[in-house]
Design an enzyme around this catalytic site. Structure first.
Site, PDB file in Angstrom:
ATOM      1  CG  HIS A 440      -1.958   1.043   1.265  1.00  0.00           C
ATOM      2  ND1 HIS A 440      -1.950   2.063   2.200  1.00  0.00           N
ATOM      3  CD2 HIS A 440      -3.041   1.274   0.480  1.00  0.00           C
ATOM      4  CE1 HIS A 440      -2.981   2.858   2.003  1.00  0.00           C
ATOM      5  NE2 HIS A 440      -3.660   2.404   0.959  1.00  0.00           N
ATOM      6  NE  ARG A 574     -12.091   9.954   4.437  1.00  0.00           N
ATOM      7  CZ  ARG A 574     -11.341   9.148   3.710  1.00  0.00           C
ATOM      8  NH1 ARG A 574     -10.281   9.604   3.096  1.00  0.00           N
ATOM      9  NH2 ARG A 574     -11.618   7.857   3.624  1.00  0.00           N
TER      10      ARG A 574
END
Length: 715
Positions: A440, A574
């Site tokens: 990732h 978030r």
């Protein structure tokens, strides 16, 4: 707060449930769709994003939870709830959210769009001329691709593909008077909303429903109802080598189409007998059925939001060339290497242009005859990727090109398999990472011959190498030719492509080997500073973090302990957050905020300590803050099952910029959401007389002012 929170380490109540937290995040997205201060077509886009987010939540999170319940997976979640309790809460919350979403569309968004000349109309509201025009469309473009499937002893119940929109049709034989059920699938390649005239739409299912007699000649159509099934579409594979991994993934992608059903959405007026048939054949239970007002599947609002009505959208914004790169711009383009030799460049997308920075870096590397090698990770990229084009050009020019393509990137598997084959055919060395791990991290390494030595240039980012999402996602990146970073990346790429066992680096922290432990060690360092008894040292004890999600219990417990020692902790999260802030005796020194807006907040920043001046007469200056950026969120999957990388920021001005970025969210006038100790998020309301400040718009305005000043200097 419903119950007092037990602050003891053994108490599960100190963790919020991650699934509930994600649903609250999507509720904040829905808040934006309902916010009259947001431009109207942007509200339509947020409505579509909400629906799309929820689809993915059911396909992955709910599907995984259902699988664990079915297999009898033991144990409670970190929040102390059983898997069944979590599922019950998910069904209750999603039912409420989806009804709120559908009602908001019918009662507010749809009429407001119509008031601005953008109509989503029903068949009965069309003019005769419009109906005639749609009949021609039906005969020429829709009818030939429809396949009505009967259900009777000779015709078994058909397979219903995930997320497809379908009509359940009841017909009667006028001779025998027998009633029959048939299913008609809406063609997925046709628009969700058909444009009847300019800025005038009708749901596709209504066009088909109006012409059902053409599909069932000689039968009486008694009625039809839309329905939609969501299936388990997660992919789990264990490959033994690269080639088998590719083939295994392709087989799994075929199998994914036939995953078990996890949600059934039906039109609220559906015939009870038809619903009973669907429930029985699909193996659903009552809790998995959502009865909603038509139209279903509001992801189709993406197309409506794309209407060319700039007055109903956010003001146009063009990303600027980064000021450190603009100094090296000429008619031949930007000399990114020259800028990097001058000093590190800290990029903040989309405010800083991706095309004139990261993309230009790789394109310049591909074209430069002195570049000997390029090494690159690709997790997600765009359909017409200039990044892939640059890598292909480099390989065809004879450069050594290594590309790590993460073919298991969820929902991008097909695209990434295609990219892998394209790159292989061009002569790139393509690998798929380490066994059992997703790669990732966002890394580029360029090796260039300069005189009689090689110099390494690098980019480390928080977002994907995708020029399209770089205009929509808020991300950070570092362009550097620091020798320590270059050496670190060389070792990391060797580990990813070969058999190197290096896991310790100079300016990098990496997962799955030690990232959690390294961050906890730094959190504990601030903890110790606060308890040191030295005032000058204690005043620098500070923790700031910005990330997408925070659910890792080890990190959360370390933050709780730091808070109890008096360390001020500010977190910008978030999405999911399992930490409870502001609980007496547990987390009273922790604040959590969330920013949602025009751009998807996607960057990860981790700050330990504070850049403060030494007090008068001090013999030594305080140690500067440690600031790290990179790809990792504080989640189990990132820390245990992915290859992630954080890089330490070296330049003082860059550290200050990133600290200011986080601090700006905690200003009293910032437009954001605040998390309370009860797990509820509330919209921040500035004090009376203080105008609200949109954090993202403030950054846009700052970049516009910089660009204007640069143009003025250039005459």
């Amino acid at each position: 707060m419903d119950q007092p929170v037990d602050p003891s380490p053994a108490s599960a109540s100190r963790f919020l449930d991650r699934e509930a937290s994600w649903l609250q995040f999507n509720s904040r997205v829905l808040d934006l769709a309902e916010d009259r201060d947001v431009p109207l077509l942007e509200r339509a886009k947020y409505s579509a994003i909400f629906a799309n987010n929820l689809d993915e939540f059911f396909m992955v999170r709910v599907a995984g939870l259902k699988r664990r319940i079915a297999t009898g997976a033991a144990g409670a979640t970190a929040s102390g709830l059983s898997h069944r309790e979590v599922m019950q809460r998910i069904h209750a919350s999603t039912r409420e959210l989806m009804h709120r979403h559908a009602t908001g569309f019918q009662e507010h968004l749809r009429p407001e769009l119509a008031a601005h000349g953008i109509e989503i109309v029903d068949w009965a509201k069309l003019t005769k001329a419009e109906q005639d025009e749609l009949y021609v469309l039906f005969r020429e473009r829709i009818f030939p691709v429809l396949t009505p499937l009967a259900v009777d002893p000779a015709h078994p119940f058909p397979y219903i593909s995930g997320l497809s929109l379908n009509l359940a049709v009841l017909v009667r034989n006028p001779v025998s008077q027998h009633e029959h059920f048939a299913r008609v699938k809406l063609p997925p390649l046709l628009p969700r909303f058909i444009e009847v005239a300019e800025q005038r739409y009708i749901p596709l299912e209504q066009v088909i429903a109006a012409h059902l007699p053409h599909l069932f000649n000689g039968m009486e159509v008694l009625g039809c109802h839309t329905f939609r099934v969501t299936r388990n579409e997660d992919v789990e594979i264990d490959g033994e080598d690269s080639q088998n991994l590719l083939e295994t993934l392709e087989r799994e992608l075929m199998r994914r189409r036939f995953g078990p059903a996890v949600r059934l959405e039906v039109e609220e007026t559906i015939d009870p007998g038809v619903l009973e048939l669907l429930v029985r054949e699909l193996g659903m239970v009552e809790a998995e059925i959502l009865r909603l007002p038509a139209p279903l599947d509001l992801t189709g609002l993406f197309a409506v939001a794309g209407e060319d009505r700039p007055e109903l959208k956010y003001s146009p914004f063009a990303a600027a060339v980064h000021q450190d790169l603009a100094e090296f711009e000429s008619s031949a383009g930007i000399d990114v290497f020259a800028a990097m030799r001058q000093h590190d460049v800290l990029l903040h997308h989309p405010y800083d242009s991706f095309s004139s920075s990261v993309q230009a870096f790789l394109e310049q590397a591909a074209a430069d005859p002195d570049v000997r090698a390029i090494k690159q990770t690709l997790y997600r990229t765009s359909g017409d990727s200039p990044i892939v084009d640059a890598l292909v050009d480099a390989a065809e020019a004879g450069k050594e090109v290594l590309v790590l393509v993460e073919i298991k990137a969820r929902f991008d598997e097909h695209a990434n398999i295609a990219w892998a084959r394209t790159l292989e055919q061009a002569g790139c060395h393509v690998v798929y990472g380490l066994m059992g791990l997703k790669t990732h991290c966002k890394l580029s390494l360029v090796v260039r011959q300069e005189g009689n030595k090689l110099r390494r240039y690098a980019h480390i980012g928080t977002g994907n190498y995708n020029p399209k999402t770089a205009r929509q996602y808020e991300d950070l990146g570092l362009l550097t030719c620091d020798p320590l970073v270059g050496e670190d990346l060389t070792h990391l790429f060797n580990r990813l492509s070969g058999y190197s066992r290096t896991t310790s680096y100079r300016r990098l922290l990496t997962a799955p080997h030690g990232l959690r432990e390294s961050l906890i060690e730094r959190i504990e360092g601030e903890h110790k500073k606060a308890l040191s008894g030295r005032r000058a040292l204690a005043r620098t004890a500070r923790i700031r973090m910005k990330m997408n999600s925070l659910v890792d219990e080890g990190v959360i417990d370390a933050l709780y302990a730091a808070s109890q020692a008096g360390v001020k902790v500010d977190l910008v999260v978030r999405g999911m957050c399992a930490l409870r802030p502001g609980v007496p005796g547990l987390s009273e020194n922790i604040r959590v905020r969330s920013v949602l807006g025009r751009f998807l907040e996607h960057s990860r920043v981790y700050v330990f300590g504070d850049d403060v001046s030494a007090p008068a007469g001090a013999r030594t200056a305080p140690e500067p803050a440690q600031v790290w950026i990179g790809s990792a969120d504080m989640m189990h999957r990132n820390l245990d099952r992915r290859v992630e990388a954080l890089v330490r920021i070296g330049e003082a001005t860059h550290r200050s910029t990133l600290i200011e970025l986080i601090d700006s969210v905690f200003a009293e006038d910032a437009v954001c959401w605040a998390l309370g100790p009860d797990g509820e998020w509330t919209r921040n309301t500035p004090p009376d007389g203080v105008p609200p400040r949109d954090v993202q718009k403030a950054l846009i305005d700052a970049r516009n002012q910089q660009s204007a000043a640069r143009r003025a200097r250039m005459g």
